[in-house]
Write a protein that holds these residues in place. Sequence first.
Motif, PDB file in Angstrom:
ATOM      1  N   PHE A  70       0.714  -1.266  -0.051  1.00 47.16           N
ATOM      2  CA  PHE A  70      -0.072  -0.030   0.082  1.00 47.16           C
ATOM      3  C   PHE A  70       0.764   1.353   0.195  1.00 47.16           C
ATOM      4  CE2 PHE A  70      -2.184   3.492   2.075  1.00 47.16           C
ATOM      5  CZ  PHE A  70      -3.413   3.508   1.559  1.00 47.16           C
ATOM      6  N   GLY A  71       2.044   1.274   0.856  1.00 48.89           N
ATOM      7  CA  GLY A  71       2.704   2.469   0.752  1.00 48.89           C
ATOM      8  C   GLY A  71       3.523   2.486  -0.404  1.00 48.89           C
ATOM      9  N   ARG A  72       3.917   1.507  -0.981  1.00 50.81           N
ATOM     10  CA  ARG A  72       4.563   1.950  -2.434  1.00 50.81           C
ATOM     11  C   ARG A  72       3.843   2.247  -3.401  1.00 50.81           C
ATOM     12  NH1 ARG A  72       7.752  -3.042  -0.634  1.00 50.81           N
ATOM     13  NH2 ARG A  72       5.928  -4.213  -1.159  1.00 50.81           N
ATOM     14  N   ASP A  73       2.559   2.040  -3.309  1.00 49.44           N
ATOM     15  CA  ASP A  73       1.547   2.346  -4.202  1.00 49.44           C
ATOM     16  C   ASP A  73       1.068   3.887  -4.173  1.00 49.44           C
ATOM     17  OD1 ASP A  73      -0.147   1.977  -6.409  1.00 49.44           O
ATOM     18  OD2 ASP A  73      -1.637   1.451  -5.351  1.00 49.44           O
ATOM     19  N   GLY A  78       8.734  10.678  -4.877  1.00 49.10           N
ATOM     20  CA  GLY A  78       9.815  11.593  -4.450  1.00 49.10           C
ATOM     21  C   GLY A  78      10.453  11.262  -3.309  1.00 49.10           C
ATOM     22  N   LEU A  79       9.716  10.347  -2.333  1.00 49.23           N
ATOM     23  CA  LEU A  79      10.343  10.177  -1.057  1.00 49.23           C
ATOM     24  C   LEU A  79      11.059   9.071  -0.940  1.00 49.23           C
ATOM     25  CD1 LEU A  79      10.195  10.958   1.914  1.00 49.23           C
ATOM     26  CD2 LEU A  79       8.069   9.737   2.098  1.00 49.23           C
ATOM     27  N   GLY A  80      12.499   8.767  -0.846  1.00 46.09           N
ATOM     28  CA  GLY A  80      12.886   7.591  -0.745  1.00 46.09           C
ATOM     29  C   GLY A  80      13.052   6.784   0.473  1.00 46.09           C
ATOM     30  N   ARG A  81      13.498   5.555   0.604  1.00 41.58           N
ATOM     31  CA  ARG A  81      13.418   4.851   1.958  1.00 41.58           C
ATOM     32  C   ARG A  81      14.754   3.983   1.639  1.00 41.58           C
ATOM     33  NH1 ARG A  81       8.794   5.069  -0.220  1.00 41.58           N
ATOM     34  NH2 ARG A  81       8.871   3.490  -0.995  1.00 41.58           N
ATOM     35  N   LYS A  83      14.498   1.034   3.443  1.00 41.48           N
ATOM     36  CA  LYS A  83      13.920  -0.469   3.421  1.00 41.48           C
ATOM     37  C   LYS A  83      12.316  -0.081   3.249  1.00 41.48           C
ATOM     38  CE  LYS A  83      17.300  -3.611   3.444  1.00 41.48           C
ATOM     39  NZ  LYS A  83      17.275  -4.688   2.443  1.00 41.48           N
ATOM     40  N   ASP A  84      11.540  -1.026   2.848  1.00 40.20           N
ATOM     41  CA  ASP A  84      10.000  -0.822   3.060  1.00 40.20           C
ATOM     42  C   ASP A  84       9.558  -1.640   4.154  1.00 40.20           C
ATOM     43  OD1 ASP A  84      10.076   0.796   0.766  1.00 40.20           O
ATOM     44  OD2 ASP A  84       9.711  -1.067  -0.551  1.00 40.20           O
ATOM     45  N   HIS A  85      10.148  -1.619   5.117  1.00 38.56           N
ATOM     46  CA  HIS A  85       9.727  -1.972   6.572  1.00 38.56           C
ATOM     47  C   HIS A  85       8.650  -0.841   7.068  1.00 38.56           C
ATOM     48  CE1 HIS A  85      12.789  -4.918   7.108  1.00 38.56           C
ATOM     49  NE2 HIS A  85      13.849  -3.707   7.352  1.00 38.56           N
ATOM     50  N   VAL A  86       7.442  -1.629   7.737  1.00 41.82           N
ATOM     51  CA  VAL A  86       6.570  -0.712   8.208  1.00 41.82           C
ATOM     52  C   VAL A  86       6.963  -0.702   9.827  1.00 41.82           C
ATOM     53  CG1 VAL A  86       4.152  -0.621   8.823  1.00 41.82           C
ATOM     54  CG2 VAL A  86       4.952  -1.370   6.728  1.00 41.82           C
ATOM     55  N   ILE A  87       7.491   0.468  10.287  1.00 42.58           N
ATOM     56  CA  ILE A  87       7.546   0.521  11.697  1.00 42.58           C
ATOM     57  C   ILE A  87       6.442   0.701  12.504  1.00 42.58           C
ATOM     58  CG2 ILE A  87       9.280   1.444  13.637  1.00 42.58           C
ATOM     59  CD1 ILE A  87      10.949   0.064  11.359  1.00 42.58           C
ATOM     60  N   VAL A  88       6.366  -0.047  13.636  1.00 47.95           N
ATOM     61  CA  VAL A  88       5.059   0.131  14.782  1.00 47.95           C
ATOM     62  C   VAL A  88       5.913   0.583  15.846  1.00 47.95           C
ATOM     63  CG1 VAL A  88       3.936  -1.431  13.292  1.00 47.95           C
ATOM     64  CG2 VAL A  88       5.365  -2.358  15.231  1.00 47.95           C
ATOM     65  N   LEU A 468      20.932  -3.703  11.329  1.00 48.18           N
ATOM     66  CA  LEU A 468      21.452  -2.209  11.690  1.00 48.18           C
ATOM     67  C   LEU A 468      21.416  -1.041  10.706  1.00 48.18           C
ATOM     68  CD1 LEU A 468      23.570  -0.437  13.484  1.00 48.18           C
ATOM     69  CD2 LEU A 468      25.545  -1.364  12.187  1.00 48.18           C
ATOM     70  N   MET A 469      20.748  -0.041  11.215  1.00 47.17           N
ATOM     71  CA  MET A 469      20.405   1.060  10.306  1.00 47.17           C
ATOM     72  C   MET A 469      21.473   2.140  10.563  1.00 47.17           C
ATOM     73  SD  MET A 469      16.330   1.245  11.136  1.00 47.17           S
ATOM     74  CE  MET A 469      16.146   2.532   9.953  1.00 47.17           C
ATOM     75  N   VAL A 470      22.106   2.326   9.257  1.00 47.68           N
ATOM     76  CA  VAL A 470      23.116   3.483   9.331  1.00 47.68           C
ATOM     77  C   VAL A 470      22.890   4.147   7.998  1.00 47.68           C
ATOM     78  CG1 VAL A 470      24.932   2.205  10.553  1.00 47.68           C
ATOM     79  CG2 VAL A 470      24.863   1.723   7.886  1.00 47.68           C
TER      80      VAL A 470
END
Length: 510
Positions: A70-73, A78-81, A83-88, A468-470
């Motif tokens: 849904f998010g990708r659609d 113009g907003l990059g990421r 990863k396509d994780h959904v953080i809760v 690990l997110m960098v």
Amino acid sequence: MSLRLLTRSIPRSSKFSSRSIAFTAAPARASFSTSSSSSYASPALAQQSTENNNNDMPAPTRSAAQWSDFGRDHVCHGLGRLKDHVIVRGDGLDLYTAEGKKLLDFTAGIGVTNLGHCHPHVSQAAAAQVNNLVHLQCSISFHAPYLQLIEKLLPAMPHESLDQFFFWNSGSEAVEAAIKLARQATGRQNLIVFNGAYHGRTMGSGALTRSKPIYTQGTGPLMPGVFSTAFPYWHSLGVNPSTSEEELVRLAEHQLDLILRQQTAPKDVAAIFIEPVQGEGGYVACPPAFLKHLRQVCDKHGILLVIDEVQSGFFRTGSYFAIDQLAPELRPDVLVFAKGVANGFPISGIASNKDLMSKLDVGSMGGTYSGNAVACAAGVAAQEVYQSGEIEKNVAARGAELTDYLRKIADSPKTKHLVAEVRTMGLMSSIEFRIPTDPLTLEGVPQGTNVPKNIGKRVQEYCLDRDLMVLTTSCFDTIRFIPALTVSQEQIKTAMDIFTAAVENVAREG
């Protein structure tokens, strides 16, 4: 209710809390259950209690994978990421995805959550404010949290002359406010910025940004009257990394002098904008001698000196503001701040002196949400944590450890041929990798040495695959480290073990 009754003190506790997180997945939704096993060690370094939190996705009609689709659609292209994780959920330096994956976050929302995700003192203050007053537009009346935040910030200012404030929402907006103030106060139009600078991506602040073209490409013409000159950084000046700081300053001073002699008369310049530590430029600290030179140039020609500490402020570099260390006696005409001021609640601002601020026309500043009451209350609570002294101590200890790990990578026979430079200041650290097509970065590398392409991206991907997110930064091959300032010794070790293995893996693969 009086202002005094609205003040808060940091809750007193004895140990860090640690908790186990269990993930339960159902076809339609994901949920978390939590249990707390110990209490807080230090109020300033405490993590958020998660008991009884509702961490579900907003609606039970989609699985985590469906939400990603849904998010990708529907989210702007113009907003990059990363990863396509959904953080809760966020807890200190830990982020949790809808699938139950735990990520170690060394990005802090790009230097925003300086006190970690959901710091209890800040979150509790915001929650209390929600039940008291959510919003009062700043042009209508004063509200208590707005005034309290000013009261907390006044003693933290890098110079006593900075005694009037205007709050907005984002760093870009604060830069816009500084542009407006500089032009109105001086009656001049032109502005000088530095190569590698990042001041935002709105039409005014974007015109000042010189780190990458992506932020404004295809949107011109940009705001006129902006001139760019060399930052005292070897890339910016086209010299070798081993060039002395004294020579870098001399060369940068010369380039600034040429701007004022060849491109814009000093009497037409309203302000010089500078980040004392360039963020998107690669986490490059400005030599103190150059900052002092700028002050002299500005005083000579009646130009305002605007210090942009949006990313480097609020103990990110080990002191309240970076110029507290780099040039303790420096007097900014305008200070721009944002990011860490309220630990994730959207608020930014400028501080200047009464004389300059008095030149603004009444009604020329404002904004629907500027100085929002909940964000201000969160800002007050964040200052109480910063001013406890615990954060400053932790940054000193953890920053030294992080620096040591990065130096070992730069000195190791396994990986030193990949590293151009390590730059650290508190917990604002970076490692720049060599680029095979950039001769400056290859200084000292024996001829015939295999230097791979895209080292930083490959290292980043390895780290992300191991939770690990960098982040990368600058147009050069650089990775930056901006963990929450509450980071523990164990978390530094965990992150740097993964990062070291990632660099060694690229060295092996070539």
